[in-house]
Design a protein around this motif. Structure first.
Motif, PDB file in Angstrom:
ATOM      1  N   ARG A 168      50.815  18.033  84.208  1.00  0.00           N
ATOM      2  CA  ARG A 168      50.580  16.602  84.479  1.00  0.00           C
ATOM      3  C   ARG A 168      49.813  16.408  85.780  1.00  0.00           C
ATOM      4  NH1 ARG A 168      55.514  15.138  81.539  1.00  0.00           N
ATOM      5  NH2 ARG A 168      56.775  15.994  83.220  1.00  0.00           N
ATOM      6  N   ALA A 169      50.235  17.106  86.836  1.00  0.00           N
ATOM      7  CA  ALA A 169      49.605  16.935  88.149  1.00  0.00           C
ATOM      8  C   ALA A 169      48.158  17.417  88.133  1.00  0.00           C
ATOM      9  CB  ALA A 169      50.408  17.689  89.208  1.00  0.00           C
ATOM     10  N   TRP A 170      47.905  18.536  87.464  1.00  0.00           N
ATOM     11  CA  TRP A 170      46.538  19.057  87.442  1.00  0.00           C
ATOM     12  C   TRP A 170      45.609  18.119  86.672  1.00  0.00           C
ATOM     13  CZ3 TRP A 170      43.336  21.039  83.473  1.00  0.00           C
ATOM     14  CH2 TRP A 170      42.159  21.651  83.935  1.00  0.00           C
ATOM     15  N   LEU A 171      46.041  17.605  85.528  1.00  0.00           N
ATOM     16  CA  LEU A 171      45.210  16.673  84.766  1.00  0.00           C
ATOM     17  C   LEU A 171      44.963  15.389  85.548  1.00  0.00           C
ATOM     18  CD1 LEU A 171      46.554  17.101  81.124  1.00  0.00           C
ATOM     19  CD2 LEU A 171      44.261  17.646  81.938  1.00  0.00           C
ATOM     20  N   ALA A 172      45.967  14.926  86.289  1.00  0.00           N
ATOM     21  CA  ALA A 172      45.786  13.716  87.105  1.00  0.00           C
ATOM     22  C   ALA A 172      44.717  13.948  88.165  1.00  0.00           C
ATOM     23  CB  ALA A 172      47.113  13.323  87.749  1.00  0.00           C
ATOM     24  N   THR A 173      44.720  15.137  88.771  1.00  0.00           N
ATOM     25  CA  THR A 173      43.696  15.464  89.767  1.00  0.00           C
ATOM     26  C   THR A 173      42.314  15.519  89.132  1.00  0.00           C
ATOM     27  OG1 THR A 173      45.294  16.722  91.080  1.00  0.00           O
ATOM     28  CG2 THR A 173      42.973  17.186  91.453  1.00  0.00           C
ATOM     29  N   LEU A 174      42.215  16.142  87.971  1.00  0.00           N
ATOM     30  CA  LEU A 174      40.932  16.248  87.283  1.00  0.00           C
ATOM     31  C   LEU A 174      40.390  14.870  86.906  1.00  0.00           C
ATOM     32  CD1 LEU A 174      39.269  18.772  86.343  1.00  0.00           C
ATOM     33  CD2 LEU A 174      40.216  18.391  84.070  1.00  0.00           C
ATOM     34  N   ALA A 175      41.276  13.955  86.560  1.00  0.00           N
ATOM     35  CA  ALA A 175      40.863  12.622  86.109  1.00  0.00           C
ATOM     36  C   ALA A 175      40.376  11.731  87.235  1.00  0.00           C
ATOM     37  CB  ALA A 175      42.021  11.942  85.385  1.00  0.00           C
ATOM     38  N   ARG A 176      40.550  12.136  88.470  1.00  0.00           N
ATOM     39  CA  ARG A 176      40.074  11.306  89.579  1.00  0.00           C
ATOM     40  C   ARG A 176      38.549  11.261  89.644  1.00  0.00           C
ATOM     41  NH1 ARG A 176      44.060  14.017  94.087  1.00  0.00           N
ATOM     42  NH2 ARG A 176      46.032  13.166  93.294  1.00  0.00           N
ATOM     43  N   ARG A 177      37.909  12.299  89.132  1.00  0.00           N
ATOM     44  CA  ARG A 177      36.455  12.428  89.305  1.00  0.00           C
ATOM     45  C   ARG A 177      35.650  12.120  88.051  1.00  0.00           C
ATOM     46  NH1 ARG A 177      38.836  16.813  91.781  1.00  0.00           N
ATOM     47  NH2 ARG A 177      38.371  18.214  90.027  1.00  0.00           N
ATOM     48  N   ARG A 178      36.307  12.082  86.885  1.00  0.00           N
ATOM     49  CA  ARG A 178      35.558  11.880  85.644  1.00  0.00           C
ATOM     50  C   ARG A 178      36.471  11.227  84.611  1.00  0.00           C
ATOM     51  NH1 ARG A 178      31.010  14.908  83.465  1.00  0.00           N
ATOM     52  NH2 ARG A 178      31.182  16.211  85.316  1.00  0.00           N
ATOM     53  N   SER A 179      35.902  10.369  83.780  1.00  0.00           N
ATOM     54  CA  SER A 179      36.688   9.738  82.717  1.00  0.00           C
ATOM     55  C   SER A 179      37.173  10.798  81.731  1.00  0.00           C
ATOM     56  CB  SER A 179      35.849   8.700  81.972  1.00  0.00           C
ATOM     57  OG  SER A 179      35.501   7.636  82.822  1.00  0.00           O
ATOM     58  N   MET A 180      38.282  10.473  81.073  1.00  0.00           N
ATOM     59  CA  MET A 180      38.826  11.334  80.034  1.00  0.00           C
ATOM     60  C   MET A 180      38.940  10.541  78.742  1.00  0.00           C
ATOM     61  SD  MET A 180      41.870  13.469  81.923  1.00  0.00           S
ATOM     62  CE  MET A 180      41.465  14.905  82.937  1.00  0.00           C
ATOM     63  N   LEU A 181      38.551  11.157  77.627  1.00  0.00           N
ATOM     64  CA  LEU A 181      38.707  10.565  76.310  1.00  0.00           C
ATOM     65  C   LEU A 181      39.417  11.594  75.450  1.00  0.00           C
ATOM     66  CD1 LEU A 181      38.075   8.146  74.458  1.00  0.00           C
ATOM     67  CD2 LEU A 181      35.972   9.321  73.806  1.00  0.00           C
ATOM     68  N   PHE A 182      40.696  11.350  75.193  1.00  0.00           N
ATOM     69  CA  PHE A 182      41.533  12.305  74.460  1.00  0.00           C
ATOM     70  C   PHE A 182      41.836  11.734  73.081  1.00  0.00           C
ATOM     71  CE2 PHE A 182      43.651  14.507  78.365  1.00  0.00           C
ATOM     72  CZ  PHE A 182      42.436  15.105  78.662  1.00  0.00           C
ATOM     73  N   PRO A 183      41.159  12.217  72.030  1.00  0.00           N
ATOM     74  CA  PRO A 183      41.339  11.646  70.687  1.00  0.00           C
ATOM     75  C   PRO A 183      42.513  12.252  69.932  1.00  0.00           C
ATOM     76  CG  PRO A 183      39.594  13.261  70.632  1.00  0.00           C
ATOM     77  CD  PRO A 183      40.084  13.217  72.057  1.00  0.00           C
TER      78      PRO A 183
END
Length: 358
Positions: free
Chosen positions: A117-132
């Motif tokens: 959870r923490a790593w994905l939250a960090t990654l999402a700070r810089r780029r949008s995420m679209l998880f289908p």
């Protein structure tokens, strides 16, 4: 203290991870075939090969080197409109491209949940995420803060049991039609994982196209998908991978194929093709009955219809479960993706028939 993952990108690194990754998926409750390395890497090597350089697989390992969490992602561009070139940059789930997969998610040991959870939250700070099409159990729990649901999709399921196929009257009718086809010399055989040949897959494509042409309907399931399914078949072993129920006429020609994927105790139905000459004999419905019979004999528990709430699935006795698509919007790109999602929802509402209409 939260642990950071090792980041893998090269084909060699990913190939070496496969045994441990597959074992982790098998040990993670609720995972689907679409979370296995068989599907994810099969897709990457075929339909996604042009994007292979943008793959990022995050891996957390235990002291013994075994994978304890695997999060496969792809850095790609999401088109805002089919007629517009380019698109906006997003992270997405590797292997979910062009609507190919359902029940997307991650294999994560319980003590690694917070790390992921923490790593994905960090990654999402810089780029949008679209998880289908995320699975509610193996995908949704790891969403970064600010994730917004933009689509909810029914994925009906039923027991893999011919005695669960619709009403008693319906089952009687299907069994009568199955006996009639058998009397005419039609033979049904099961091609399990590892037995699914390229010839049977080509028969599926041919019969699917023939059926769709007969009813005047289009389909994206065509020869362009052959490389993906060849890659999946190459990774199959008894108990996991592509398989099919095959119907042959008295001369041995294939006249029907019901195709899907076996993973643990679930069969995921993917596609169907049958000769319209057998329409009056209800070959399509009999294929479902014979598939359920073959699965029950092999102790498979669940028949998963995957995405789509078509009426026949509920008539057969399926009940809905749901996948969800999520957007984590960042900056101008995220705002454009949010506007696209809102426009799609509005279009779907306009197309939905009013209550009482058919």
């Amino acid at each position: 203290m939260l642990a950071l993952p090792t980041l893998l990108r090269s084909p060699g690194e990913l190939a070496a991870l496969v045994p441990s990754w597959r074992a982790l998926v098998a040990a993670t409750p609720g995972t689907s075939y679409f979370a296995t390395p068989d599907w994810v890497l099969g897709w990457t090597e075929s339909l996604g090969r042009e994007q292979a350089g943008r793959v990022l697989v995050a891996v957390w390992r235990g002291d013994d080197g075994a994978a304890e969490a695997v999060v496969p992602l792809l850095r790609t561009r999401e088109r805002l409109h089919p007629r517009l070139p380019g698109g906006v940059p997003v992270w997405t789930v590797l292997g979910s491209g062009i609507g190919a997969a359902d029940h997307c998610g991650f294999a994560v040991a319980p003590h690694r949940h917070e790390d992921v959870r923490a790593w994905l939250a960090t990654l999402a700070r810089r780029r949008s995420m679209l998880f289908p099409h995320l699975d509610p159990g193996t995908g949704d729990p790891y969403l970064p803060p600010g994730a917004r649901e933009i689509e909810r999709t029914a994925c009906p399921v039923m027991p893999a049991d011919p005695d669960a196929l619709g009403s008693a009257r319906h089952r009687q009718g299907v069994r009568r039609k199955a006996r009639r086809l058998a009397a005419e010399g039609v033979v049904f055989t099961w091609a399990g994982p590892g037995e699914m040949t390229s010839e049977v897959f080509d028969d599926l494509l041919r019969l699917h196209r023939l059926r769709r042409d007969t009813i005047g309907a289009s389909s994206a399931f065509d020869a362009s998908r052959r490389p993906l399914h060849a890659a999946l078949a190459a990774r199959a072993e008894p108990g996991r991978g592509p398989c099919a129920l095959v119907a042959r006429d008295p001369a041995g020609a294939v006249v029907g194929v019901l195709y899907g994927f076996l993973w643990q105790d679930t069969f995921a139905y993917y596609q169907l093709g049958w000769d319209p000459a057998y329409a009056k004999a209800s070959l399509g419905t009999v294929l479902f009955h014979e598939t359920l019979t073959a699965l029950a004999e092999r102790k498979v528990a669940t028949f998963d219809f995957l995405r789509g709430a078509e009426e026949f699935k509920h008539r057969f006795g399926a009940t809905d479960r749901y996948d969800t698509t999520w957007l984590v919007a960042r900056g101008a790109a995220g705002a454009l993706l949010g506007a696209k999602a809102a426009a799609r929802r509005a279009r779907d509402r306009r197309r939905r028939p009013a209550r009482g209409e058919s």
